[in-house]
Motif scaffolding. Structure first.
Motif, PDB file in Angstrom:
ATOM      1  N   ASN A 190     -45.671  -3.669  -5.391  1.00  0.00           N
ATOM      2  CA  ASN A 190     -45.638  -2.781  -4.234  1.00  0.00           C
ATOM      3  C   ASN A 190     -47.016  -2.797  -3.606  1.00  0.00           C
ATOM      4  O   ASN A 190     -48.015  -2.997  -4.295  1.00  0.00           O
ATOM      5  CB  ASN A 190     -45.257  -1.374  -4.702  1.00  0.00           C
ATOM      6  CG  ASN A 190     -44.902  -0.453  -3.554  1.00  0.00           C
ATOM      7  OD1 ASN A 190     -45.695  -0.209  -2.658  1.00  0.00           O
ATOM      8  ND2 ASN A 190     -43.705   0.087  -3.603  1.00  0.00           N
ATOM      9  N   ASP A 238     -48.011  -0.249  -1.463  1.00  0.00           N
ATOM     10  CA  ASP A 238     -48.261   1.091  -0.942  1.00  0.00           C
ATOM     11  C   ASP A 238     -49.089   1.890  -1.951  1.00  0.00           C
ATOM     12  O   ASP A 238     -48.551   2.568  -2.818  1.00  0.00           O
ATOM     13  CB  ASP A 238     -46.921   1.778  -0.668  1.00  0.00           C
ATOM     14  CG  ASP A 238     -47.091   3.082   0.084  1.00  0.00           C
ATOM     15  OD1 ASP A 238     -46.088   3.791   0.258  1.00  0.00           O
ATOM     16  OD2 ASP A 238     -48.228   3.391   0.489  1.00  0.00           O
ATOM     17  N   ARG A 249     -51.443   4.857  -3.194  1.00  0.00           N
ATOM     18  CA  ARG A 249     -51.611   6.273  -2.857  1.00  0.00           C
ATOM     19  C   ARG A 249     -52.932   6.757  -3.413  1.00  0.00           C
ATOM     20  O   ARG A 249     -53.233   6.558  -4.583  1.00  0.00           O
ATOM     21  CB  ARG A 249     -50.477   7.103  -3.449  1.00  0.00           C
ATOM     22  CG  ARG A 249     -49.106   6.728  -2.904  1.00  0.00           C
ATOM     23  CD  ARG A 249     -48.941   7.174  -1.481  1.00  0.00           C
ATOM     24  NE  ARG A 249     -47.776   6.564  -0.833  1.00  0.00           N
ATOM     25  CZ  ARG A 249     -47.366   6.867   0.378  1.00  0.00           C
ATOM     26  NH1 ARG A 249     -48.014   7.765   1.097  1.00  0.00           N
ATOM     27  NH2 ARG A 249     -46.313   6.271   0.888  1.00  0.00           N
ATOM     28  N   TYR A 261     -54.527  -4.645   5.158  1.00  0.00           N
ATOM     29  CA  TYR A 261     -54.207  -3.245   5.436  1.00  0.00           C
ATOM     30  C   TYR A 261     -55.193  -2.673   6.444  1.00  0.00           C
ATOM     31  O   TYR A 261     -56.358  -3.048   6.462  1.00  0.00           O
ATOM     32  CB  TYR A 261     -54.356  -2.395   4.167  1.00  0.00           C
ATOM     33  CG  TYR A 261     -53.646  -2.890   2.941  1.00  0.00           C
ATOM     34  CD1 TYR A 261     -54.179  -3.909   2.171  1.00  0.00           C
ATOM     35  CD2 TYR A 261     -52.459  -2.304   2.516  1.00  0.00           C
ATOM     36  CE1 TYR A 261     -53.543  -4.362   1.024  1.00  0.00           C
ATOM     37  CE2 TYR A 261     -51.812  -2.748   1.363  1.00  0.00           C
ATOM     38  CZ  TYR A 261     -52.366  -3.771   0.623  1.00  0.00           C
ATOM     39  OH  TYR A 261     -51.741  -4.209  -0.511  1.00  0.00           O
ATOM     40  N   LEU A 295     -53.172   5.298   5.197  1.00  0.00           N
ATOM     41  CA  LEU A 295     -52.663   3.986   5.558  1.00  0.00           C
ATOM     42  C   LEU A 295     -51.948   4.050   6.899  1.00  0.00           C
ATOM     43  O   LEU A 295     -51.069   4.893   7.112  1.00  0.00           O
ATOM     44  CB  LEU A 295     -51.713   3.490   4.468  1.00  0.00           C
ATOM     45  CG  LEU A 295     -51.110   2.108   4.675  1.00  0.00           C
ATOM     46  CD1 LEU A 295     -52.204   1.022   4.653  1.00  0.00           C
ATOM     47  CD2 LEU A 295     -50.063   1.808   3.608  1.00  0.00           C
ATOM     48  N   HIS A 310     -49.630  -2.316   7.171  1.00  0.00           N
ATOM     49  CA  HIS A 310     -50.135  -3.481   6.473  1.00  0.00           C
ATOM     50  C   HIS A 310     -49.270  -4.690   6.797  1.00  0.00           C
ATOM     51  O   HIS A 310     -48.114  -4.555   7.231  1.00  0.00           O
ATOM     52  CB  HIS A 310     -50.225  -3.239   4.962  1.00  0.00           C
ATOM     53  CG  HIS A 310     -48.910  -3.239   4.234  1.00  0.00           C
ATOM     54  ND1 HIS A 310     -48.127  -2.107   4.127  1.00  0.00           N
ATOM     55  CD2 HIS A 310     -48.262  -4.221   3.570  1.00  0.00           C
ATOM     56  CE1 HIS A 310     -47.056  -2.390   3.417  1.00  0.00           C
ATOM     57  NE2 HIS A 310     -47.097  -3.660   3.071  1.00  0.00           N
ATOM     58  N   ASN A 324     -45.640  -4.075   8.306  1.00  0.00           N
ATOM     59  CA  ASN A 324     -45.061  -2.873   7.707  1.00  0.00           C
ATOM     60  C   ASN A 324     -45.797  -1.657   8.258  1.00  0.00           C
ATOM     61  O   ASN A 324     -46.971  -1.429   7.945  1.00  0.00           O
ATOM     62  CB  ASN A 324     -45.199  -2.918   6.188  1.00  0.00           C
ATOM     63  CG  ASN A 324     -44.436  -4.074   5.582  1.00  0.00           C
ATOM     64  OD1 ASN A 324     -43.256  -3.975   5.272  1.00  0.00           O
ATOM     65  ND2 ASN A 324     -45.109  -5.204   5.430  1.00  0.00           N
ATOM     66  N   GLU A 360     -46.385   2.398   8.720  1.00  0.00           N
ATOM     67  CA  GLU A 360     -46.108   3.695   8.111  1.00  0.00           C
ATOM     68  C   GLU A 360     -45.354   4.565   9.111  1.00  0.00           C
ATOM     69  O   GLU A 360     -45.600   4.497  10.322  1.00  0.00           O
ATOM     70  CB  GLU A 360     -47.415   4.387   7.719  1.00  0.00           C
ATOM     71  CG  GLU A 360     -48.132   3.719   6.565  1.00  0.00           C
ATOM     72  CD  GLU A 360     -47.339   3.752   5.284  1.00  0.00           C
ATOM     73  OE1 GLU A 360     -47.075   4.859   4.761  1.00  0.00           O
ATOM     74  OE2 GLU A 360     -46.976   2.668   4.798  1.00  0.00           O
TER      75      GLU A 360
END
Lengths: 114, 111
Positions: free
Chosen positions: A99, A101, A103, B33, B45, B48, B55, B57
Motif C-alpha cells: 500500500n 497510503d 499515515r 507523492y 497527502l 500520488h 491517485n 486523495e
C-alpha cells in the motif's frame, strides 16, 4: 481506516539523557510497517528507523531504538545519549503492506537542552 | 548521492496567480507523492503517482493538480492559489509499498 496517535505534543530532555516518544496506532491489518521520521527545524524530513510488523525483534539504529508491542498497537521511540542535533519534530508513521497510503501521527516536538 | 530534489525552495506567488512546483528524483522509485504541510502539523497527502497511475486523495481540492511526465519528474500545479494554500509542499518517493524518502520541500507564500 488506520489512525496514528502521538499523545505528547512537546517534550524536552537534557543533553546526554534518554527520552522516549510514544506512538499508538489503530488498524485491522496484520502486516504493515511502522516508521519514525525526524524533521529538524527548517530542514528535510528523514527516516530514523523502521519496523516490520512480522518481526518480533525491536529495531535499533545506533542511539535510536523502538519498543514495538504489536498486541497493544504501540510503537515508542527511545533516544539514548540525546544530542543537541536531535532537536526536531518526530513523526510516527504507519504503512500497510503493498500500500502506498502512509499515515502520520500529529508529531512530537523534541527539544534537547544543553 | 541518490536524492529527491525540489525546486524552487521558496516560492512567492500572488493570490489567484497559477504556480508550479517541481520535484525530481534520482532514486528510480516508481511512486511519487505530494504532501502539504502547515506549520507544526503532520504532512497531509494530496495525491500520488504509482508509475503513471494518478491517485487523488478524496479531500484534495480541485485547485491542486499534478503531472508526471516521466519516472524522474513530478509537478504540482496550483491553479488559483488562495491565502490558505500557503504552506510547505513536500515531495516524496518510494518503491511501491515501502518507506518514503522526502525532498527538502518548497515553502509557498501567497500574497
Amino acid at each position: 481506516a488506520q489512525t496514528v496517535t502521538q499523545s505528547q505534543p512537546e517534550m524536552s530532555v537534557q543533553e546526554a539523557e534518554t527520552v522516549t516518544l510514544s506512538c499508538t496506532y489503530d488498524t485491522s491489518e496484520s502486516n504493515y510497517y511502522l516508521f519514525w521520521y525526524k524533521q529538524p527545524p527548517s530542514r528535510q524530513m528523514i527516516l530514523v528507523i523502521r519496523q516490520e510488523a512480522y518481526k518480533q525483534q525491536n529495531a535499533t539504529e545506533n542511539r535510536f531504538s523502538v519498543n514495538f508491542q504489536k498486541a497493544a498497537k504501540s510503537f515508542s521511540l527511545k533516544i539514548s545519549d540525546s544530542q543537541l542535533g536531535d532537536t526536531a519534530m518526530y513523526f510516527c508513521a504507519f504503512l500497510p503492506y503493498n500500500n502506498n497510503d502512509m499515515r502520520f501521527g500529529a508529531g512530537t516536538r523534541l527539544t534537547v537542552k544543553p | 548521492d541518490a536524492m529527491v530534489i525540489q525546486n524552487p525552495r521558496y516560492q512567492v506567488t500572488q493570490f489567484g496567480k497559477p504556480v508550479t512546483l517541481s520535484c525530481s528524483q534520482t532514486l528510480n522509485h516508481n511512486v511519487m507523492y505530494w504532501y502539504q504541510q502547515k506549520s507544526s502539523q503532520a504532512p497531509k497527502l494530496l495525491f500520488h503517482y504509482y508509475d503513471k497511475d494518478f491517485n487523488n486523495e478524496a479531500d484534495t481540492p480541485d485547485n491542486f493538480q499534478s503531472r508526471r511526465p516521466n519516472t524522474s519528474f513530478c509537478f504540482l500545479d496550483i491553479r488559483s492559489p488562495g491565502l490558505g494554500d500557503a504552506a510547505m509542499y513536500l515531495c516524496a518517493t518510494s518503491r511501491g509499498g515501502y518507506e518514503q524518502y522526502f525532498g527538502p520541500g518548497t515553502r509557498l507564500t501567497v500574497t
